[in-house]
Design an enzyme around this catalytic site. Structure first.
Site, PDB file in Angstrom:
ATOM      1  N   ASP A   1       7.585  21.917 -25.812  1.00 15.24           N
ATOM      2  CA  ASP A   1       7.465  20.549 -25.283  1.00 15.24           C
ATOM      3  C   ASP A   1       8.473  20.422 -24.152  1.00 15.24           C
ATOM      4  O   ASP A   1       9.144  21.387 -23.805  1.00 15.24           O
ATOM      5  CB  ASP A   1       7.753  19.520 -26.392  1.00 15.24           C
ATOM      6  CG  ASP A   1       7.113  18.164 -26.081  1.00 15.24           C
ATOM      7  OD1 ASP A   1       7.326  17.651 -24.958  1.00 15.24           O
ATOM      8  OD2 ASP A   1       6.399  17.624 -26.947  1.00 15.24           O
TER       9      ASP A   1
ATOM     10  N   GLU B   1      12.317  12.707   0.363  1.00 17.88           N
ATOM     11  CA  GLU B   1      11.224  12.111  -0.392  1.00 17.88           C
ATOM     12  C   GLU B   1       9.863  12.684   0.029  1.00 17.88           C
ATOM     13  O   GLU B   1       9.000  12.907  -0.811  1.00 17.88           O
ATOM     14  CB  GLU B   1      11.246  10.584  -0.205  1.00 17.88           C
ATOM     15  CG  GLU B   1      10.028   9.839  -0.718  1.00 17.88           C
ATOM     16  CD  GLU B   1       9.882   9.865  -2.222  1.00 17.88           C
ATOM     17  OE1 GLU B   1      10.902  10.092  -2.913  1.00 17.88           O
ATOM     18  OE2 GLU B   1       8.753   9.672  -2.703  1.00 17.88           O
TER      19      GLU B   1
ATOM     20  N   LYS C   1       5.062  29.968   4.265  1.00 21.99           N
ATOM     21  CA  LYS C   1       4.165  29.638   3.163  1.00 21.99           C
ATOM     22  C   LYS C   1       2.701  29.743   3.598  1.00 21.99           C
ATOM     23  O   LYS C   1       1.886  30.334   2.909  1.00 21.99           O
ATOM     24  CB  LYS C   1       4.461  28.226   2.629  1.00 21.99           C
ATOM     25  CG  LYS C   1       5.861  28.095   2.070  1.00 21.99           C
ATOM     26  CD  LYS C   1       6.007  26.926   1.123  1.00 21.99           C
ATOM     27  CE  LYS C   1       5.424  27.226  -0.219  1.00 21.99           C
ATOM     28  NZ  LYS C   1       6.230  28.115  -1.050  1.00 21.99           N
TER      29      LYS C   1
ATOM     30  N   SER D   1      -0.166  27.456  -4.487  1.00 19.84           N
ATOM     31  CA  SER D   1       0.256  28.830  -4.780  1.00 19.84           C
ATOM     32  C   SER D   1      -0.292  29.324  -6.113  1.00 19.84           C
ATOM     33  O   SER D   1      -0.275  30.523  -6.383  1.00 19.84           O
ATOM     34  CB  SER D   1       1.776  28.928  -4.795  1.00 19.84           C
ATOM     35  OG  SER D   1       2.321  28.453  -3.600  1.00 19.84           O
TER      36      SER D   1
ATOM     37  N   TYR E   1       9.298  15.610   0.974  1.00 18.46           N
ATOM     38  CA  TYR E   1       9.186  16.935   0.357  1.00 18.46           C
ATOM     39  C   TYR E   1       9.043  16.822  -1.147  1.00 18.46           C
ATOM     40  O   TYR E   1       8.438  17.691  -1.782  1.00 18.46           O
ATOM     41  CB  TYR E   1      10.360  17.824   0.770  1.00 18.46           C
ATOM     42  CG  TYR E   1      10.226  18.138   2.227  1.00 18.46           C
ATOM     43  CD1 TYR E   1       9.313  19.095   2.645  1.00 18.46           C
ATOM     44  CD2 TYR E   1      10.909  17.416   3.190  1.00 18.46           C
ATOM     45  CE1 TYR E   1       9.105  19.325   3.980  1.00 18.46           C
ATOM     46  CE2 TYR E   1      10.714  17.643   4.532  1.00 18.46           C
ATOM     47  CZ  TYR E   1       9.809  18.600   4.921  1.00 18.46           C
ATOM     48  OH  TYR E   1       9.583  18.818   6.247  1.00 18.46           O
TER      49      TYR E   1
ATOM     50  N   HIS F   1      13.535  11.279   3.951  1.00 19.64           N
ATOM     51  CA  HIS F   1      12.994  12.560   4.373  1.00 19.64           C
ATOM     52  C   HIS F   1      12.841  13.538   3.215  1.00 19.64           C
ATOM     53  O   HIS F   1      11.764  14.086   3.023  1.00 19.64           O
ATOM     54  CB  HIS F   1      13.687  13.167   5.579  1.00 19.64           C
ATOM     55  CG  HIS F   1      12.764  14.168   6.175  1.00 19.64           C
ATOM     56  ND1 HIS F   1      11.705  13.814   6.971  1.00 19.64           N
ATOM     57  CD2 HIS F   1      12.622  15.489   5.944  1.00 19.64           C
ATOM     58  CE1 HIS F   1      10.975  14.887   7.231  1.00 19.64           C
ATOM     59  NE2 HIS F   1      11.514  15.923   6.614  1.00 19.64           N
TER      60      HIS F   1
ATOM     61  N   THR G   1       7.955  26.677   6.328  1.00 18.47           N
ATOM     62  CA  THR G   1       6.609  26.162   6.080  1.00 18.47           C
ATOM     63  C   THR G   1       5.574  27.145   6.609  1.00 18.47           C
ATOM     64  O   THR G   1       4.549  27.401   5.964  1.00 18.47           O
ATOM     65  CB  THR G   1       6.420  24.780   6.742  1.00 18.47           C
ATOM     66  OG1 THR G   1       7.556  23.971   6.423  1.00 18.47           O
ATOM     67  CG2 THR G   1       5.179  24.092   6.241  1.00 18.47           C
TER      68      THR G   1
ATOM     69  N   TRP H   1       7.339  -0.293   4.078  1.00 19.55           N
ATOM     70  CA  TRP H   1       7.936   0.357   2.913  1.00 19.55           C
ATOM     71  C   TRP H   1       9.340   0.833   3.241  1.00 19.55           C
ATOM     72  O   TRP H   1      10.121   1.105   2.339  1.00 19.55           O
ATOM     73  CB  TRP H   1       7.064   1.508   2.420  1.00 19.55           C
ATOM     74  CG  TRP H   1       7.241   2.813   3.139  1.00 19.55           C
ATOM     75  CD1 TRP H   1       6.786   3.122   4.386  1.00 19.55           C
ATOM     76  CD2 TRP H   1       7.928   3.978   2.661  1.00 19.55           C
ATOM     77  NE1 TRP H   1       7.140   4.414   4.714  1.00 19.55           N
ATOM     78  CE2 TRP H   1       7.847   4.962   3.669  1.00 19.55           C
ATOM     79  CE3 TRP H   1       8.606   4.292   1.483  1.00 19.55           C
ATOM     80  CZ2 TRP H   1       8.409   6.226   3.545  1.00 19.55           C
ATOM     81  CZ3 TRP H   1       9.164   5.567   1.366  1.00 19.55           C
ATOM     82  CH2 TRP H   1       9.063   6.515   2.392  1.00 19.55           C
TER      83      TRP H   1
ATOM     84  N   SER I   1      13.410   5.913 -13.411  1.00 21.25           N
ATOM     85  CA  SER I   1      12.345   6.677 -14.044  1.00 21.25           C
ATOM     86  C   SER I   1      12.223   8.075 -13.420  1.00 21.25           C
ATOM     87  O   SER I   1      12.123   9.083 -14.120  1.00 21.25           O
ATOM     88  CB  SER I   1      11.032   5.910 -13.915  1.00 21.25           C
ATOM     89  OG  SER I   1       9.944   6.737 -14.159  1.00 21.25           O
ATOM     90  N   SER I   2      12.271   8.123 -12.083  1.00 22.42           N
ATOM     91  CA  SER I   2      12.154   9.416 -11.403  1.00 22.42           C
ATOM     92  C   SER I   2      13.319  10.326 -11.750  1.00 22.42           C
ATOM     93  O   SER I   2      13.146  11.531 -11.946  1.00 22.42           O
ATOM     94  CB  SER I   2      12.148   9.228  -9.883  1.00 22.42           C
ATOM     95  OG  SER I   2      11.010   8.553  -9.489  1.00 22.42           O
TER      96      SER I   2
ATOM     97  N   HIS J   1       0.848  -1.205   0.000  1.00 17.87           N
ATOM     98  CA  HIS J   1       0.000   0.000   0.000  1.00 17.87           C
ATOM     99  C   HIS J   1       0.880   1.249   0.000  1.00 17.87           C
ATOM    100  O   HIS J   1       0.674   2.178  -0.783  1.00 17.87           O
ATOM    101  CB  HIS J   1      -0.933   0.002   1.215  1.00 17.87           C
ATOM    102  CG  HIS J   1      -1.502   1.352   1.573  1.00 17.87           C
ATOM    103  ND1 HIS J   1      -2.469   1.963   0.818  1.00 17.87           N
ATOM    104  CD2 HIS J   1      -1.216   2.211   2.585  1.00 17.87           C
ATOM    105  CE1 HIS J   1      -2.762   3.150   1.362  1.00 17.87           C
ATOM    106  NE2 HIS J   1      -2.007   3.317   2.423  1.00 17.87           N
TER     107      HIS J   1
ATOM    108  N   HIS K   1      15.419  12.165  12.624  1.00 18.06           N
ATOM    109  CA  HIS K   1      14.258  12.296  13.519  1.00 18.06           C
ATOM    110  C   HIS K   1      13.290  11.134  13.324  1.00 18.06           C
ATOM    111  O   HIS K   1      12.366  10.981  14.113  1.00 18.06           O
ATOM    112  CB  HIS K   1      13.559  13.653  13.352  1.00 18.06           C
ATOM    113  CG  HIS K   1      12.896  13.877  12.032  1.00 18.06           C
ATOM    114  ND1 HIS K   1      12.851  15.092  11.420  1.00 18.06           N
ATOM    115  CD2 HIS K   1      12.253  13.035  11.200  1.00 18.06           C
ATOM    116  CE1 HIS K   1      12.201  14.992  10.276  1.00 18.06           C
ATOM    117  NE2 HIS K   1      11.828  13.748  10.117  1.00 18.06           N
ATOM    118  N   HIS K   2      13.502  10.336  12.281  1.00 21.07           N
ATOM    119  CA  HIS K   2      12.702   9.121  12.119  1.00 21.07           C
ATOM    120  C   HIS K   2      13.252   7.978  12.974  1.00 21.07           C
ATOM    121  O   HIS K   2      12.713   6.888  12.963  1.00 21.07           O
ATOM    122  CB  HIS K   2      12.704   8.676  10.657  1.00 21.07           C
ATOM    123  CG  HIS K   2      12.076   9.669   9.726  1.00 21.07           C
ATOM    124  ND1 HIS K   2      10.741   9.643   9.408  1.00 21.07           N
ATOM    125  CD2 HIS K   2      12.592  10.722   9.066  1.00 21.07           C
ATOM    126  CE1 HIS K   2      10.468  10.643   8.577  1.00 21.07           C
ATOM    127  NE2 HIS K   2      11.572  11.307   8.353  1.00 21.07           N
TER     128      HIS K   2
ATOM    129  N   ARG L   1       1.801   0.858  15.476  1.00 23.58           N
ATOM    130  CA  ARG L   1       1.402   0.721  14.082  1.00 23.58           C
ATOM    131  C   ARG L   1       1.791  -0.657  13.543  1.00 23.58           C
ATOM    132  O   ARG L   1       2.493  -1.402  14.193  1.00 23.58           O
ATOM    133  CB  ARG L   1       2.029   1.829  13.235  1.00 23.58           C
ATOM    134  CG  ARG L   1       3.533   1.850  13.262  1.00 23.58           C
ATOM    135  CD  ARG L   1       4.097   3.116  12.621  1.00 23.58           C
ATOM    136  NE  ARG L   1       4.026   3.038  11.176  1.00 23.58           N
ATOM    137  CZ  ARG L   1       4.917   3.579  10.349  1.00 23.58           C
ATOM    138  NH1 ARG L   1       5.951   4.247  10.830  1.00 23.58           N
ATOM    139  NH2 ARG L   1       4.787   3.483   9.051  1.00 23.58           N
TER     140      ARG L   1
END
Lengths: 272, 526
Positions: B107, B256, B332, B269, B258, B254, B329, B143, B170-171, B78, B303-304, B451
Site C-alpha cells: 500500500d 508547478e 527525452k 515512458s 513541471y 514554474h 527535454t 490564476w 493536500s499536495s 477555469h 521568464h514569465h 489574452r
C-alpha cells in the site's frame, strides 16, 4: 498502405473542413504572423521571432520525420520484429545532448545585442509619461505642459455593451479607437515613462515591437520610434489583466512628421 | 499472490465495506486512487464547461453571453480548476494506484494521511467553486493572482486563499506519501535504478511539490495580510513591491508546470516501450533528464516576467537558463523516438495518445523556446501566443498523458477490456479538435490579440470562430471518454493479468482487476 487503418478520422476531418468553409467572407487570412512594425526595434524583434520560427521548423522536420519514419517502417502489422538489444548508445546520446546545447546557445546570442539596444534609453528627444488607470490612459509630455487622458471611443463603448444591438463589424476600428490619441513625431527616439495609479497595466503597440508593464508606485521606462517615412496611426491595447474593462482600454498613437508634431504640440499648449 | 478475484467476499480483512462508508473510511491505495481519478474527471468536466462558456463568448466580437467581470471569473477559476483540480489530482490518483503496484509495495506508506489529503482537496474545491455564489463573485484576477488587482476581489478573496492553502496542504501530504513509499517500500532487489520510469517521475515531482508549495502558500498569505492587516508586502505606498509577488508566484509557478508534466513523461515512458515491444532506450539518461529538468525549473521563473522591467543581466540569465531546459527535454523526445526505432509497433489507444503527445507536446516545446527569447517575448507576452503555448503543453501534453495512462491501466483497474473502437474514435476526435482549438491561437497572438479579454477587434473574428468550433468539438468528444470508462467499469471482455502483448513491470504480474490487497508478501524480482 500504412494509412489504410486511419479511415476513422475522415468524418471528423470533413466536419472540420465544412466548418472552415462556412466562415464569413470578410476573412482576413493574412493575420497569421507578427507585424514587422515601423521601427528599427520592432524589425529587430520580428527578425528574432522569424529566426526562432525557422530554427524550430527545421528541428521539427528532423524529429517529426524520424518519428513518422519509425511509425511507418516499424509497424507490427508489417511484420516488424523488435530489436530488444537496442538499449543504449553512448555516442548517440552524447551527440543529442551536446548538439542542441550548442544550437540553443547560438540562438540566444543574437538576442543579446538586441536586448542591449532595447534597454538603451540614451539619446531620446522627447519623454512622455504614461499612467495607466482602470480603464484609460494618461499621457504627459514632460517639460511641455501638455497632458491629457485617452479613453475608449464612444462608438466602440456603445457597441460593446451587452445587448447594445450594434454589430461590432459596423463600428470603425472597433475597440481600437480612442477619444484623444497620443501624438508623436516620426524619426525621433521617444522615451516612455510608465506607471499606474491603481493596478498593473501594460502599454503595447505591436507595430512598435515593445510592451512594458505600468506598475503602481514604480516608474518603468522603454523607448519607441517611428520611421521618418512612416507617419500614420498605430493601434494597440493594454496587455496586462487590469480588471473588468481590461479589454476596453485601447492605445492609439498618431505619428506625424516633426514640423506637424511641433505645430500640434504648440496648439495643445495654447488650449491647456 | 494468494488472492483471487473473489477477494471481495472474504469479510472485512480482504474486502472493503459496502456503500458510502467504504469511500469515507478507506485507507486502501486503490480506492483512494480511484477517488482521486473520479474527482479529477469531474473537475475536468466542470473546468471544461467554463472553457466552453469562454469560447462561446469569444465566438464573435461583441458581448453576447457574459459581462466582462464574469468572463474574468471564468478564466481565473477555469485555470485554477484545471491545474489544481483536474491535472494534479489525476496524477496523484495514478500515483496512488500504480506506484505500490510498480514497486511491489502492499500500500502507500501513510494510508490515513492519504485519505485525509483526498478529502482536504475535495473540500478545497467545494470552497473554491462556491465563490461564484458570494457577493462580488469568484476571483477574477487570473490564476496568477497578481496584486494589486487581486486585492480588489470581494468576499471570495479569503475563501479562495483558504482553498489554495487546503489544496497546497493536500499536495504536500500526497508528495510526502509518495517519497516515503518509494524510499522505504520498494520490493527487495528493486534498486532505484531498476524502478519503472513512472515511479521515478513521481519521486522527482514529489520533491518539486514539497519545495514550491510552501512558497506559494507564503505568497498568498502575504496577500492575505496585505488585505486584512495593513502590511505592505506588495503595496508600493507602504514600501512594498507588487512585482515581488510575481517573483514569489513564479518561483512556485514554474516548477508547478513541471509538476504537471513530469508524471506525463513517466507515463509516456511506460507506454511507448509496451507498444514498441522493446525496453525504453537510454533508461538512465531518462532518469537524469527528469532530474535535470526539475533542477532547471527552479532557476527560470522570471521568464514569465520579461515585461516587468528587469535589469539586462536578469533578462539574459533567464533567457539562457530557460533555453537550457530544452536540452534534457530534447533527450527525452529523442529517447522516445529511438525506443520506437527497430521496434514492433502497434497502435492501441494508449499508444495513439502517447504518439500524439510526442508530436503536440513538442510543438508546445517549440513555442516555449520562442517565448524564452526576451526580445521576441516583448511581442508575445500576454497574447494568445502564450495561451496557445501553454495549452499545447498542458492539453496534448499533460492531459493526453493522463488519458494515455487511463487507457493503458484501465483494464488492470476494472478487469475488463474497454471498447477499442470507441476509444479510437475518442482519440481521433480529441486529437483533431485539440489542434483546431489551439493552433489558430498562435496566429491570433502573433497578430496582436492579447489574452484575458472577453471581446476583441473585428479582425480577429475568423480565427476565434475556428478556435471556438474546435473547443466545442473537443469538449463534446470528452463525453465519449466518460462513456468508454463507464462501459468498461460495468463490464466487457475479461482482461488477462498482462493485458497487453508485451507487458513489462510488476503491475502486470497481478490479476486483472488488481485484487483489493496486492503484494502483501513482497514479490521476487528476477
Amino acid at each position: 498502405m500504412s494509412i489504410v487503418k486511419r479511415n476513422s478520422k475522415l468524418p471528423a476531418v470533413a466536419g472540420a473542413l465544412a466548418a472552415l468553409t462556412t466562415l464569413p467572407a470578410h476573412a482576413d487570412w493574412s493575420l497569421l504572423n507578427m507585424p514587422k512594425g515601423v521601427s528599427e526595434l520592432s524589425r529587430g524583434n520580428y527578425d528574432m521571432h522569424m529566426i526562432m520560427l525557422w530554427i524550430c521548423f527545421a528541428i521539427a522536420v528532423v524529429t517529426f520525420g524520424a518519428m513518422i519514419f519509425a511509425m511507418i517502417r516499424f509497424r507490427k502489422s508489417r511484420g516488424a520484429v523488435a530489436d530488444t538489444k537496442l538499449l543504449h548508445n553512448a555516442r548517440l546520446e552524447a551527440a543529442w545532448t551536446l548538439v542542441p546545447t550548442v544550437i540553443l546557445i547560438a540562438m540566444a546570442i543574437p538576442s543579446v545585442e538586441k536586448l542591449i539596444k532595447i534597454e538603451d534609453m540614451s539619446g531620446s528627444e522627447l519623454t512622455v509619461k504614461i499612467t495607466g488607470y482602470q480603464w484609460y490612459w494618461q499621457y504627459e509630455y514632460l517639460g511641455k505642459q501638455v497632458s491629457f487622458y485617452s479613453r475608449l471611443a464612444r462608438t466602440s463603448d456603445l457597441a460593446r455593451q451587452r445587448g447594445s444591438g450594434i454589430d461590432p463589424n459596423t463600428v470603425e476600428n472597433y475597440l481600437l479607437e480612442v477619444d484623444k490619441p497620443l501624438v508623436v513625431p516620426t524619426g525621433t527616439k521617444i522615451r516612455l515613462l510608465l506607471t499606474a495609479n491603481d493596478v498593473i497595466h501594460a502599454w503595447w503597440v505591436p507595430d512598435f515591437g515593445m510592451k512594458r508593464d505600468a506598475i503602481p508606485g514604480f516608474m518603468n521606462e522603454m523607448w519607441i520610434s517611428v520611421d521618418a517615412d512612416k507617419p500614420g496611426t498605430y493601434r494597440g491595447k493594454c496587455a496586462e489583466l487590469c480588471g473588468a474593462d481590461h479589454g476596453f482600454m485601447p492605445i492609439v498613437v498618431v505619428a506625424k512628421p516633426k514640423p506637424e508634431f511641433e505645430a500640434w504640440l504648440a496648439q495643445q499648449q495654447v488650449t491647456e | 499472490m494468494a488472492h483471487g478475484n473473489e477477494a471481495a467476499g472474504h469479510g472485512n480483512h480482504d474486502g472493503p465495506p459496502k456503500g458510502l462508508v467504504r469511500w469515507l473510511t478507506t485507507t486502501n491505495h486503490k480506492d483512494i486512487g480511484t477517488m482521486y481519478l473520479v474527482f479529477s474527471l469531474a473537475m475536468f468536466l466542470i473546468g471544461g464547461l467554463m472553457a466552453l462558456a469562454i469560447r462561446a463568448e469569444l465566438f464573435q466580437p461583441g458581448l453576447q453571453f457574459v459581462n466582462p467581470s464574469f468572463f474574468n471569473q471564468l478564466t481565473t477559476v477555469h485555470a485554477l480548476v484545471m491545474v489544481f483540480g483536474a491535472v494534479m489530482p489525476a496524477t496523484v490518483g495514478l500515483a496512488n494506484w500504480m506506484i505500490p503496484l510498480q514497486i511491489g509495495a502492499a500500500d502507500m506508506a501513510l494510508p490515513r494521511m492519504n485519505l485525509f489529503s483526498f478529502w482536504l482537496l475535495f473540500f478545497a474545491f467545494m470552497l473554491l467553486i462556491s465563490t461564484f455564489f458570494v457577493p462580488g463573485g469568484a476571483p477574477a484576477a487570473g490564476w496568477t493572482l497578481y496584486p494589486p488587482l487581486v486585492l480588489q476581489t470581494g468576499t471570495a478573496f479569503p475563501m479562495a486563499i483558504f482553498a489554495i492553502h487546503m489544496m497546497g496542504a493536500s499536495s504536500i501530504m500526497g508528495a510526502i506519501n509518495v517519497i516515503v513509499t518509494i524510499v522505504n517500500m520498494r520490493a527487495p532487489g528493486m534498486t532505484l535504478l531498476k524502478m519503472p520510469l513512472f515511479s521515478w517521475s513521481w519521486l522527482i515531482t514529489a520533491y518539486l511539490l514539497i519545495a514550491v508549495m510552501p512558497v506559494f502558500a507564503g505568497g498568498v498569505t502575504m496577500l492575505l495580510t496585505d488585505y486584512y492587516f495593513q502590511t505592505s508586502f506588495f503595496n508600493a505606498a507602504g514600501g512594498g513591491d507588487p512585482v515581488l509577488f510575481q517573483h514569489v508566484f513564479w518561483f512556485f509557478g514554474h516548477p508547478e508546470v513541471y509538476i504537471m508534466i513530469l508524471p506525463a513523461f513517466g507515463i509516456i515512458s511506460e507506454i511507448i516501450p509496451t507498444f514498441s515491444r522493446k525496453p525504453i532506450f537510454g533508461y538512465e539518461a531518462m532518469v537524469y533528464a527528469i532530474a535535470s529538468i526539475a533542477f532547471l525549473s527552479f532557476i527560470v521563473w522570471a521568464h514569465h516576467m520579461f515585461t516587468v522591467g528587469m535589469p539586462l543581466a536578469g533578462q539574459l540569465f533567464f533567457t539562457l537558463s530557460t533555453m537550457l531546459i530544452a536540452v534534457p527535454t530534447g533527450v527525452k523526445v529523442f529517447n522516445w523516438t529511438t525506443t520506437m526505432w527497430r521496434g514492433s509497433l502497434s497502435f492501441e489507444p494508449p499508444m495513439l495518445f502517447a504518439l500524439a503527445f510526442l508530436f503536440l507536446f513538442t510543438i508546445g516545446g517549440f513555442s516555449g523556446l520562442m517565448l524564452a527569447i526576451a526580445p521576441a517575448d516583448f511581442q508575445y507576452h500576454d497574447t494568445y501566443f502564450v495561451v496557445a503555448h501553454f495549452h499545447y503543453v498542458l492539453v496534448p501534453g499533460a492531459v493526453f498523458g493522463i488519458m494515455a495512462a487511463v487507457y493503458y491501466w484501465l483494464p488492470k483497474w476494472t478487469g475488463h477490456m474497454y471498447d477499442m473502437t470507441l476509444a479510437k474514435w475518442h482519440f481521433w476526435l480529441t486529437a483533431i479538435f485539440v489542434n483546431v482549438l489551439f493552433f489558430p491561437q498562435h496566429f491570433l497572438g502573433l497578430a496582436g490579440m492579447q489574452r484575458r479579454i472577453p471581446d476583441y477587434p473585428t479582425q480577429f473574428t475568423d480565427w476565434n470562430m475556428v478556435s471556438s468550433i474546435g473547443g466545442f468539438g473537443f469538449g463534446l468528444s470528452q463525453l465519449l471518454f466518460v462513456w468508454v470508462i463507464i462501459r468498461c467499469v460495468k463490464g466487457g471482455q475479461r482482461a488477462t493479468a498482462g493485458v497487453w502483448d508485451w507487458p513489462h513491470g510488476l503491475e502486470w504480474t497481478v490479476p486483472s482487476p488488481a485484487p483489493y490487497h496486492t503484494f502483501e508478501k513482497a514479490p521476487e524480482l528476477h
